[in-house]
Scaffold this motif. Sequence first.
Motif, PDB file in Angstrom:
ATOM      1  N   THR A   1      91.039  -3.583 -84.082  1.00 41.63           N
ATOM      2  CA  THR A   1      92.193  -3.874 -84.942  1.00 41.63           C
ATOM      3  C   THR A   1      92.975  -2.594 -85.227  1.00 41.63           C
ATOM      4  OG1 THR A   1      91.113  -5.768 -85.979  1.00 41.63           O
ATOM      5  CG2 THR A   1      92.894  -4.730 -87.214  1.00 41.63           C
ATOM      6  N   ALA A   2      92.263  -1.533 -85.581  1.00 46.50           N
ATOM      7  CA  ALA A   2      92.924  -0.262 -85.892  1.00 46.50           C
ATOM      8  C   ALA A   2      93.618   0.317 -84.658  1.00 46.50           C
ATOM      9  CB  ALA A   2      91.906   0.734 -86.445  1.00 46.50           C
ATOM     10  N   LEU A   3      92.973   0.231 -83.493  1.00 44.67           N
ATOM     11  CA  LEU A   3      93.583   0.723 -82.258  1.00 44.67           C
ATOM     12  C   LEU A   3      94.858  -0.052 -81.923  1.00 44.67           C
ATOM     13  CD1 LEU A   3      90.346   1.255 -80.158  1.00 44.67           C
ATOM     14  CD2 LEU A   3      92.093   3.008 -80.538  1.00 44.67           C
ATOM     15  N   ARG A   4      94.803  -1.356 -82.107  1.00 43.90           N
ATOM     16  CA  ARG A   4      95.996  -2.164 -81.848  1.00 43.90           C
ATOM     17  C   ARG A   4      97.127  -1.781 -82.804  1.00 43.90           C
ATOM     18  NH1 ARG A   4      94.845  -8.267 -82.076  1.00 43.90           N
ATOM     19  NH2 ARG A   4      96.999  -8.315 -81.302  1.00 43.90           N
ATOM     20  N   MET A   5      96.781  -1.466 -84.044  1.00 45.43           N
ATOM     21  CA  MET A   5      97.800  -1.036 -85.004  1.00 45.43           C
ATOM     22  C   MET A   5      98.393   0.315 -84.593  1.00 45.43           C
ATOM     23  SD  MET A   5      96.058  -2.168 -88.633  1.00 45.43           S
ATOM     24  CE  MET A   5      97.491  -1.788 -89.644  1.00 45.43           C
TER      25      MET A   5
ATOM     26  N   ARG B   1      98.391  -5.609 -90.259  1.00 43.81           N
ATOM     27  CA  ARG B   1      98.411  -4.930 -91.559  1.00 43.81           C
ATOM     28  C   ARG B   1      98.000  -5.886 -92.667  1.00 43.81           C
ATOM     29  NH1 ARG B   1     101.056  -4.370 -96.125  1.00 43.81           N
ATOM     30  NH2 ARG B   1     102.471  -6.085 -95.600  1.00 43.81           N
ATOM     31  N   ARG B   2      98.548  -7.110 -92.628  1.00 43.07           N
ATOM     32  CA  ARG B   2      98.201  -8.105 -93.659  1.00 43.07           C
ATOM     33  C   ARG B   2      96.712  -8.449 -93.603  1.00 43.07           C
ATOM     34  NH1 ARG B   2     103.328 -10.464 -92.215  1.00 43.07           N
ATOM     35  NH2 ARG B   2     102.256 -11.987 -90.899  1.00 43.07           N
ATOM     36  N   ARG B   3      96.174  -8.490 -92.396  1.00 46.25           N
ATOM     37  CA  ARG B   3      94.741  -8.787 -92.253  1.00 46.25           C
ATOM     38  C   ARG B   3      93.897  -7.671 -92.884  1.00 46.25           C
ATOM     39  NH1 ARG B   3      92.343  -9.240 -86.320  1.00 46.25           N
ATOM     40  NH2 ARG B   3      94.077 -10.722 -86.129  1.00 46.25           N
ATOM     41  N   VAL B   4      94.292  -6.420 -92.668  1.00 40.23           N
ATOM     42  CA  VAL B   4      93.561  -5.290 -93.241  1.00 40.23           C
ATOM     43  C   VAL B   4      93.624  -5.324 -94.767  1.00 40.23           C
ATOM     44  CG1 VAL B   4      93.548  -2.773 -93.486  1.00 40.23           C
ATOM     45  CG2 VAL B   4      93.776  -3.800 -91.223  1.00 40.23           C
ATOM     46  N   VAL B   5      94.798  -5.632 -95.322  1.00 36.22           N
ATOM     47  CA  VAL B   5      94.948  -5.715 -96.781  1.00 36.22           C
ATOM     48  C   VAL B   5      94.044  -6.804 -97.344  1.00 36.22           C
ATOM     49  CG1 VAL B   5      96.556  -6.287 -98.645  1.00 36.22           C
ATOM     50  CG2 VAL B   5      97.287  -4.771 -96.793  1.00 36.22           C
ATOM     51  N   GLU B   6      93.968  -7.933 -96.661  1.00 34.97           N
ATOM     52  CA  GLU B   6      93.100  -9.027 -97.116  1.00 34.97           C
ATOM     53  C   GLU B   6      91.632  -8.606 -97.057  1.00 34.97           C
ATOM     54  OE1 GLU B   6      91.993 -13.694 -96.066  1.00 34.97           O
ATOM     55  OE2 GLU B   6      93.486 -12.635 -94.862  1.00 34.97           O
TER      56      GLU B   6
ATOM     57  N   ALA C   1      94.155   1.152-102.983  1.00 34.86           N
ATOM     58  CA  ALA C   1      95.412   1.747-102.530  1.00 34.86           C
ATOM     59  C   ALA C   1      96.003   0.979-101.355  1.00 34.86           C
ATOM     60  CB  ALA C   1      95.179   3.209-102.144  1.00 34.86           C
ATOM     61  N   LEU C   2      95.148   0.413-100.496  1.00 32.55           N
ATOM     62  CA  LEU C   2      95.636  -0.328 -99.325  1.00 32.55           C
ATOM     63  C   LEU C   2      96.492  -1.528 -99.721  1.00 32.55           C
ATOM     64  CD1 LEU C   2      92.488  -0.329 -96.992  1.00 32.55           C
ATOM     65  CD2 LEU C   2      94.654   0.819 -96.556  1.00 32.55           C
ATOM     66  N   ALA C   3      96.215  -2.088-100.899  1.00 31.97           N
ATOM     67  CA  ALA C   3      96.973  -3.260-101.341  1.00 31.97           C
ATOM     68  C   ALA C   3      98.366  -2.887-101.836  1.00 31.97           C
ATOM     69  CB  ALA C   3      96.207  -3.985-102.442  1.00 31.97           C
ATOM     70  N   ASP C   4      98.611  -1.611-102.062  1.00 31.92           N
ATOM     71  CA  ASP C   4      99.908  -1.136-102.570  1.00 31.92           C
ATOM     72  C   ASP C   4     100.865  -0.957-101.390  1.00 31.92           C
ATOM     73  OD1 ASP C   4     102.058   0.089-103.738  1.00 31.92           O
ATOM     74  OD2 ASP C   4     100.880   1.605-104.803  1.00 31.92           O
ATOM     75  N   THR C   5     102.050  -1.579-101.483  1.00 35.56           N
ATOM     76  CA  THR C   5     103.015  -1.468-100.379  1.00 35.56           C
ATOM     77  C   THR C   5     103.427  -0.013-100.151  1.00 35.56           C
ATOM     78  OG1 THR C   5     104.798  -1.941-101.945  1.00 35.56           O
ATOM     79  CG2 THR C   5     103.919  -3.792-100.684  1.00 35.56           C
ATOM     80  N   GLY C   6     103.359   0.792-101.194  1.00 37.97           N
ATOM     81  CA  GLY C   6     103.719   2.198-101.041  1.00 37.97           C
ATOM     82  C   GLY C   6     102.808   2.934-100.073  1.00 37.97           C
ATOM     83  N   PHE C   7     101.552   2.480 -99.969  1.00 37.67           N
ATOM     84  CA  PHE C   7     100.610   3.124 -99.053  1.00 37.67           C
ATOM     85  C   PHE C   7     101.131   3.091 -97.621  1.00 37.67           C
ATOM     86  CE2 PHE C   7      97.179   2.859 -95.967  1.00 37.67           C
ATOM     87  CZ  PHE C   7      96.353   3.906 -96.325  1.00 37.67           C
ATOM     88  N   TRP C   8     101.795   2.000 -97.278  1.00 33.38           N
ATOM     89  CA  TRP C   8     102.190   1.784 -95.884  1.00 33.38           C
ATOM     90  C   TRP C   8     103.537   2.427 -95.539  1.00 33.38           C
ATOM     91  CZ3 TRP C   8      98.442  -0.053 -92.880  1.00 33.38           C
ATOM     92  CH2 TRP C   8      97.383  -0.716 -93.509  1.00 33.38           C
ATOM     93  N   GLU C   9     104.215   2.920 -96.565  1.00 27.63           N
ATOM     94  CA  GLU C   9     105.471   3.616 -96.287  1.00 27.63           C
ATOM     95  C   GLU C   9     105.158   4.992 -95.698  1.00 27.63           C
ATOM     96  OE1 GLU C   9     107.659   3.747 -99.902  1.00 27.63           O
ATOM     97  OE2 GLU C   9     107.835   1.554-100.072  1.00 27.63           O
TER      98      GLU C   9
END
Length: 752
Positions: A546-550, A566-571, A594-602
Amino acid sequence: MAGFYTSDELSRVILRRQQRKTLDATVINSDIAGRYYQKRAITSIFSQFDQARRKALLVMATCTGKTRTAVALVDALQRTGRVKRALFLADRVSLVNQAANAFKSHLPDASPVNLVTEKHTEGRVYVCTYPTMMGLIDDMDGDKARFGPGHFDLIIIDEAHRSVYQKYGAIFRYFDSLLVGLTATPREQVDKNTYDLFELEPGVPTDAYELTQAVKDGFLVPPRVQQVDLKFPSQGIDYEQLSDEEKAEWESLDWGDDAEEEGIPSKVNAPAINSWLFNSDTIDKMLQHLMENGYYVDGGDRLAKTIIFARNHDHAKTIEERFNHHYPQCAGQFARIIDNKAKYPQSLIDDFSQPEKVPHIAISVDMLDTGIDVPEVSNLVFFKPVYSKIKFWQMVGRGTRLCPGLFGPGGEEDEKKNFRVFDFCFNFDFFKENPEGIEASGGVPLGKRLFRSRVQLLSHLQAMPDLDSGKQLTPKLADALQAEVSTMNPDNFIVRMYLASVETFRERDSWNQLDNEARQTLINDVAGLPTEQEPEQIESCLFDLTALRMQLAHIEGDTATFEPLRRRVVEMASLLEEKASVPLVKAQLGYLQALADTGFWEGININMLEEMRLRLRELTPFLDKKRRPIVYTDFEDEVLGVRNEEVFELPKMTGVQYARKVEAYLQEHLDNIVIRRLRTNQPLTQTDLESLETMLTTIGEEDGEELLQNLISALYEAPFSSVHAGGPDALFAGRDNVKGSSRRWRRLSRGL
């Protein structure tokens, strides 16, 4: 090639070239394979081999004698000096046992060896499963391989298709031999990869003899199909439509984890029926219809041999329990589950194959779908949906075998003329709407996908060094890949075939800058080779992928792939927060939040995604698997309708029946002037020929013209074409040829 021939094997090849005999229909043993299409198939293979083409593919309908054809082929090739040792491969032990018995019965002098049970025995014919042979290839006899690349002169593959090649293609690449594939899959359904394996044009096998023709010829019997529409398997179960008593039962059931979160369901959809919800009355109505409408033997006292195709083991177990409930005097004997959970499945299959032995009802979960040859089978019950057209027709083929005297000791009237098919899961409707069905794609193993993804990521990082801001991921990735290649054992026969590539990439320097050629070699040849690395937990490996595909999606700007991942990882992170009592999870609790925070992914980058992989991969095994309980109910089901289906247009008279009638007519009219002239090799006038044609057409009734044409056409095909390639027209062009040639025609046609 995977290796070199031994000196003995090279001597054998040279000697064979000097001493081999001509291949033609006269060398085929009609006592083994006497039907015209079997001889035609074998002579078609002869033709391939005579043209220096080393591969052939036969398409033969289920129960038309593929194994006997293979035995006759081996016999002919061994007697003509073309083959010394042959290997017959199948994917299941039961099929290997059948083949071993056939070879031992018809070719005892070839000392057939079943390598599944006789691993150290020597012979001239070997039968084996694919997995067993994969293991035996690495066996050593002193300092040399027991089965070297030149050990077998001929390999026969039973049920040759893509999935076999994908799993076990290394066997065919390792051995340097003639290769013959057998399949019951209709020629238009054989995939392109299979034709490529046998170096044939798609849709054009070496020879084909398919179900419709076999039924027309009278070598197989057709199905009589009833579609039985039950309410629950078609519509599901709706709480609101239940009686008050049934609603109370519904509310008392254990519906599993989903019910704890979402409440008791208001409806169970149709796919759940017989999958994880088993309703007694649904099964009872199936059994009732079978017992009332199936074929019976022993003067109508006993249900004929029957196969019920069940969805899974729990389904099969419930069917067996319901049968025993209704027929307690037969409990534990008459109906038995045959699947991979049975204690002695092969013994049950052997007993089912005996006409008078129990069980008489086999409740099968995948084990009797293909390859089982029981002529007495007269009833098939489809109690599960089937989406593969290939598999479906193989399952239907379980009932197609002829069985003289099935219904009594009399003549033709007591023969098996057809068999019953009861479809409770709308399979025939499905294939009307989806003629090609839905074939499962061959899955690429997880390890192979991981290796390929890492190679792709490394290539991207080497092409764009700025992506690796810390300059640490690139060398670590190269180190990991090189370490994996280093654990590939060069003594393994699969690795040996790619040894040059493996040796190259064992060296760390070869990973410093991958060019396109190196990348393709790694992806196509090295990925997926066996390694001796310690296996890791599957959940961690799946998260790595999953991480490699991301990471790849991020580099390639593929938002459509990245966002769902990304949504799968957050879940997953949210679910792991509930496991805070686990020390490893507790240590990462702040990161998970922190992963659940949208700011993390920015501003996410490759190194951040790599950190995420490393932090979470060891935690994923702690995630709960949702519990789906088996649900047993007893709600009243309903038969919505029963429909008779015509599978394909059937002839009024089969080719075999027509041939019998022609033979009987000729015997009964010996005084007819035209017949007398034929028997004494006298020339026929045009009037005689017209009279004979009218006579033979009349015998065939409504299908007379077609039956006569088929009978005549056979004279222009193998095995008759070996007498003269131009057929009877060319053979009898000179009057002086008639007497001698007639004797040859008669000798060849005895087996037809």
